[in-house]
Design a protein around this motif. Structure first.
Motif, PDB file in Angstrom:
ATOM      1  N   ILE A  58      42.783  40.298  44.770  1.00 58.81           N
ATOM      2  CA  ILE A  58      41.445  40.890  44.715  1.00 58.81           C
ATOM      3  C   ILE A  58      40.657  40.318  43.545  1.00 58.81           C
ATOM      4  CG2 ILE A  58      40.170  43.033  44.272  1.00 58.81           C
ATOM      5  CD1 ILE A  58      42.444  44.449  45.903  1.00 58.81           C
ATOM      6  N   LEU A  59      41.270  40.264  42.369  1.00 61.44           N
ATOM      7  CA  LEU A  59      40.574  39.742  41.192  1.00 61.44           C
ATOM      8  C   LEU A  59      40.246  38.260  41.339  1.00 61.44           C
ATOM      9  CD1 LEU A  59      42.516  41.605  38.388  1.00 61.44           C
ATOM     10  CD2 LEU A  59      40.122  41.952  39.042  1.00 61.44           C
ATOM     11  N   LYS A  60      41.070  37.536  42.072  1.00 61.09           N
ATOM     12  CA  LYS A  60      40.817  36.109  42.285  1.00 61.09           C
ATOM     13  C   LYS A  60      39.629  35.909  43.222  1.00 61.09           C
ATOM     14  CE  LYS A  60      44.102  33.749  44.311  1.00 61.09           C
ATOM     15  NZ  LYS A  60      45.306  32.942  44.580  1.00 61.09           N
ATOM     16  N   SER A  61      39.470  36.804  44.196  1.00 60.00           N
ATOM     17  CA  SER A  61      38.468  36.572  45.236  1.00 60.00           C
ATOM     18  C   SER A  61      37.195  37.404  45.126  1.00 60.00           C
ATOM     19  CB  SER A  61      39.099  36.820  46.612  1.00 60.00           C
ATOM     20  OG  SER A  61      39.471  38.184  46.738  1.00 60.00           O
ATOM     21  N   ILE A  62      37.217  38.474  44.319  1.00 61.13           N
ATOM     22  CA  ILE A  62      36.035  39.338  44.251  1.00 61.13           C
ATOM     23  C   ILE A  62      34.855  38.592  43.626  1.00 61.13           C
ATOM     24  CG2 ILE A  62      36.489  40.353  41.971  1.00 61.13           C
ATOM     25  CD1 ILE A  62      35.677  43.066  43.280  1.00 61.13           C
ATOM     26  N   ASN A  63      33.667  38.936  44.072  1.00 57.28           N
ATOM     27  CA  ASN A  63      32.480  38.297  43.492  1.00 57.28           C
ATOM     28  C   ASN A  63      31.450  39.354  43.123  1.00 57.28           C
ATOM     29  OD1 ASN A  63      30.761  38.818  45.816  1.00 57.28           O
ATOM     30  ND2 ASN A  63      31.942  37.234  46.851  1.00 57.28           N
ATOM     31  N   LYS A  64      30.421  38.904  42.458  1.00 54.83           N
ATOM     32  CA  LYS A  64      29.371  39.790  41.960  1.00 54.83           C
ATOM     33  C   LYS A  64      28.728  40.581  43.093  1.00 54.83           C
ATOM     34  CE  LYS A  64      25.229  38.321  40.640  1.00 54.83           C
ATOM     35  NZ  LYS A  64      23.902  38.746  40.355  1.00 54.83           N
ATOM     36  N   THR A  65      28.522  39.953  44.226  1.00 52.46           N
ATOM     37  CA  THR A  65      27.902  40.611  45.377  1.00 52.46           C
ATOM     38  C   THR A  65      28.761  41.771  45.872  1.00 52.46           C
ATOM     39  OG1 THR A  65      26.874  38.530  46.006  1.00 52.46           O
ATOM     40  CG2 THR A  65      26.961  40.234  47.683  1.00 52.46           C
ATOM     41  N   ASP A  66      30.081  41.588  45.887  1.00 46.94           N
ATOM     42  CA  ASP A  66      30.989  42.668  46.294  1.00 46.94           C
ATOM     43  C   ASP A  66      30.795  43.895  45.410  1.00 46.94           C
ATOM     44  OD1 ASP A  66      32.225  41.058  48.254  1.00 46.94           O
ATOM     45  OD2 ASP A  66      33.725  40.328  46.824  1.00 46.94           O
ATOM     46  N   ILE A 100      24.079  42.849  38.237  1.00 47.51           N
ATOM     47  CA  ILE A 100      25.071  42.451  37.241  1.00 47.51           C
ATOM     48  C   ILE A 100      24.789  41.034  36.776  1.00 47.51           C
ATOM     49  CG2 ILE A 100      27.535  42.035  36.866  1.00 47.51           C
ATOM     50  CD1 ILE A 100      28.034  44.076  39.139  1.00 47.51           C
ATOM     51  N   ASP A 101      24.842  40.830  35.469  1.00 40.62           N
ATOM     52  CA  ASP A 101      24.677  39.495  34.901  1.00 40.62           C
ATOM     53  C   ASP A 101      25.872  38.638  35.312  1.00 40.62           C
ATOM     54  OD1 ASP A 101      25.454  37.593  32.484  1.00 40.62           O
ATOM     55  OD2 ASP A 101      23.273  37.851  32.472  1.00 40.62           O
ATOM     56  N   GLU A 102      25.614  37.483  35.900  1.00 42.22           N
ATOM     57  CA  GLU A 102      26.671  36.606  36.421  1.00 42.22           C
ATOM     58  C   GLU A 102      27.672  36.185  35.350  1.00 42.22           C
ATOM     59  OE1 GLU A 102      28.868  34.770  39.210  1.00 42.22           O
ATOM     60  OE2 GLU A 102      26.947  35.662  39.755  1.00 42.22           O
ATOM     61  N   LYS A 103      27.193  35.818  34.164  1.00 41.35           N
ATOM     62  CA  LYS A 103      28.092  35.369  33.101  1.00 41.35           C
ATOM     63  C   LYS A 103      29.003  36.502  32.629  1.00 41.35           C
ATOM     64  CE  LYS A 103      25.261  31.619  31.337  1.00 41.35           C
ATOM     65  NZ  LYS A 103      24.514  31.078  30.200  1.00 41.35           N
ATOM     66  N   ILE A 104      28.443  37.694  32.487  1.00 47.51           N
ATOM     67  CA  ILE A 104      29.249  38.839  32.064  1.00 47.51           C
ATOM     68  C   ILE A 104      30.269  39.191  33.149  1.00 47.51           C
ATOM     69  CG2 ILE A 104      29.187  41.312  31.522  1.00 47.51           C
ATOM     70  CD1 ILE A 104      26.474  40.777  30.162  1.00 47.51           C
ATOM     71  N   PHE A 105      29.825  39.178  34.413  1.00 47.33           N
ATOM     72  CA  PHE A 105      30.740  39.474  35.513  1.00 47.33           C
ATOM     73  C   PHE A 105      31.926  38.515  35.500  1.00 47.33           C
ATOM     74  CE2 PHE A 105      32.367  38.540  39.707  1.00 47.33           C
ATOM     75  CZ  PHE A 105      32.793  39.799  40.098  1.00 47.33           C
ATOM     76  N   GLU A 106      31.659  37.229  35.393  1.00 42.74           N
ATOM     77  CA  GLU A 106      32.743  36.234  35.410  1.00 42.74           C
ATOM     78  C   GLU A 106      33.669  36.391  34.211  1.00 42.74           C
ATOM     79  OE1 GLU A 106      34.045  33.982  37.524  1.00 42.74           O
ATOM     80  OE2 GLU A 106      32.703  34.935  38.957  1.00 42.74           O
ATOM     81  N   ALA A 107      33.111  36.688  33.050  1.00 42.95           N
ATOM     82  CA  ALA A 107      33.944  36.880  31.860  1.00 42.95           C
ATOM     83  C   ALA A 107      34.876  38.080  32.039  1.00 42.95           C
ATOM     84  CB  ALA A 107      33.069  37.064  30.625  1.00 42.95           C
ATOM     85  N   VAL A 108      34.362  39.170  32.562  1.00 41.25           N
ATOM     86  CA  VAL A 108      35.178  40.371  32.783  1.00 41.25           C
ATOM     87  C   VAL A 108      36.213  40.105  33.877  1.00 41.25           C
ATOM     88  CG1 VAL A 108      35.119  42.762  33.604  1.00 41.25           C
ATOM     89  CG2 VAL A 108      33.417  41.969  31.944  1.00 41.25           C
ATOM     90  N   ARG A 109      35.794  39.455  34.963  1.00 45.16           N
ATOM     91  CA  ARG A 109      36.720  39.155  36.060  1.00 45.16           C
ATOM     92  C   ARG A 109      37.876  38.284  35.573  1.00 45.16           C
ATOM     93  NH1 ARG A 109      38.148  35.434  39.477  1.00 45.16           N
ATOM     94  NH2 ARG A 109      36.673  33.925  38.675  1.00 45.16           N
ATOM     95  N   ARG A 110      37.565  37.256  34.800  1.00 44.70           N
ATOM     96  CA  ARG A 110      38.610  36.365  34.276  1.00 44.70           C
ATOM     97  C   ARG A 110      39.548  37.108  33.325  1.00 44.70           C
ATOM     98  NH1 ARG A 110      34.319  32.127  33.188  1.00 44.70           N
ATOM     99  NH2 ARG A 110      34.155  31.055  35.170  1.00 44.70           N
ATOM    100  N   ASP A 111      38.980  37.989  32.500  1.00 48.78           N
ATOM    101  CA  ASP A 111      39.798  38.763  31.570  1.00 48.78           C
ATOM    102  C   ASP A 111      40.756  39.679  32.336  1.00 48.78           C
ATOM    103  OD1 ASP A 111      40.415  39.736  28.817  1.00 48.78           O
ATOM    104  OD2 ASP A 111      39.609  41.604  29.632  1.00 48.78           O
ATOM    105  N   LEU A 112      40.257  40.380  33.338  1.00 49.42           N
ATOM    106  CA  LEU A 112      41.105  41.254  34.141  1.00 49.42           C
ATOM    107  C   LEU A 112      42.164  40.456  34.896  1.00 49.42           C
ATOM    108  CD1 LEU A 112      38.395  43.695  35.551  1.00 49.42           C
ATOM    109  CD2 LEU A 112      40.141  44.210  33.826  1.00 49.42           C
ATOM    110  N   TYR A 113      41.779  39.315  35.446  1.00 50.14           N
ATOM    111  CA  TYR A 113      42.723  38.456  36.168  1.00 50.14           C
ATOM    112  C   TYR A 113      43.831  37.970  35.220  1.00 50.14           C
ATOM    113  CZ  TYR A 113      44.532  34.560  38.933  1.00 50.14           C
ATOM    114  OH  TYR A 113      45.350  33.712  39.621  1.00 50.14           O
TER     115      TYR A 113
END
Length: 82
Positions: free
Chosen positions: A53-61, A7-20
């Motif tokens: 979960i959304l606050k703590s999940i990371n790309k590796t998970d 997973i691309d790190e920037k895309i992952f963070e953008a999606v995670r922040r949006d969901l959060y």
């Protein structure tokens, strides 16, 4: 291919922040809170679990989960408008 390349790190963070952000925003509505409380009572989860979960999940998970995902044992349904 995400399964092969990860997973691309920037895309992952953008999606995670949006969901959060969406999860936090739901607490601005009494109707959404009531719906979440009902869902949590039926499903047996705490309404605050999603935010934690959304606050703590990371790309590796997520990549660990992808390793156990088997496309051959999944289905896709497409609903087309009439």
């Amino acid at each position: 291919d995400v399964m092969r390349d990860g997973i691309d790190e920037k895309i992952f963070e953008a999606v995670r922040r949006d969901l959060y952000g969406g999860a936090v925003k739901r607490y601005n509505s009494v109707e959404d809170i009531a719906s979440s409380l009902t869902d949590s009572a039926i499903s047996g989860y705490n309404i605050f679990d999603e935010i934690e979960i959304l606050k703590s999940i990371n790309k590796t998970d997520v990549e660990k989960y992808l390793k156990i995902f088997d496309e051959n044992k999944s289905a896709l349904s497409v609903i087309l408008p009439r």
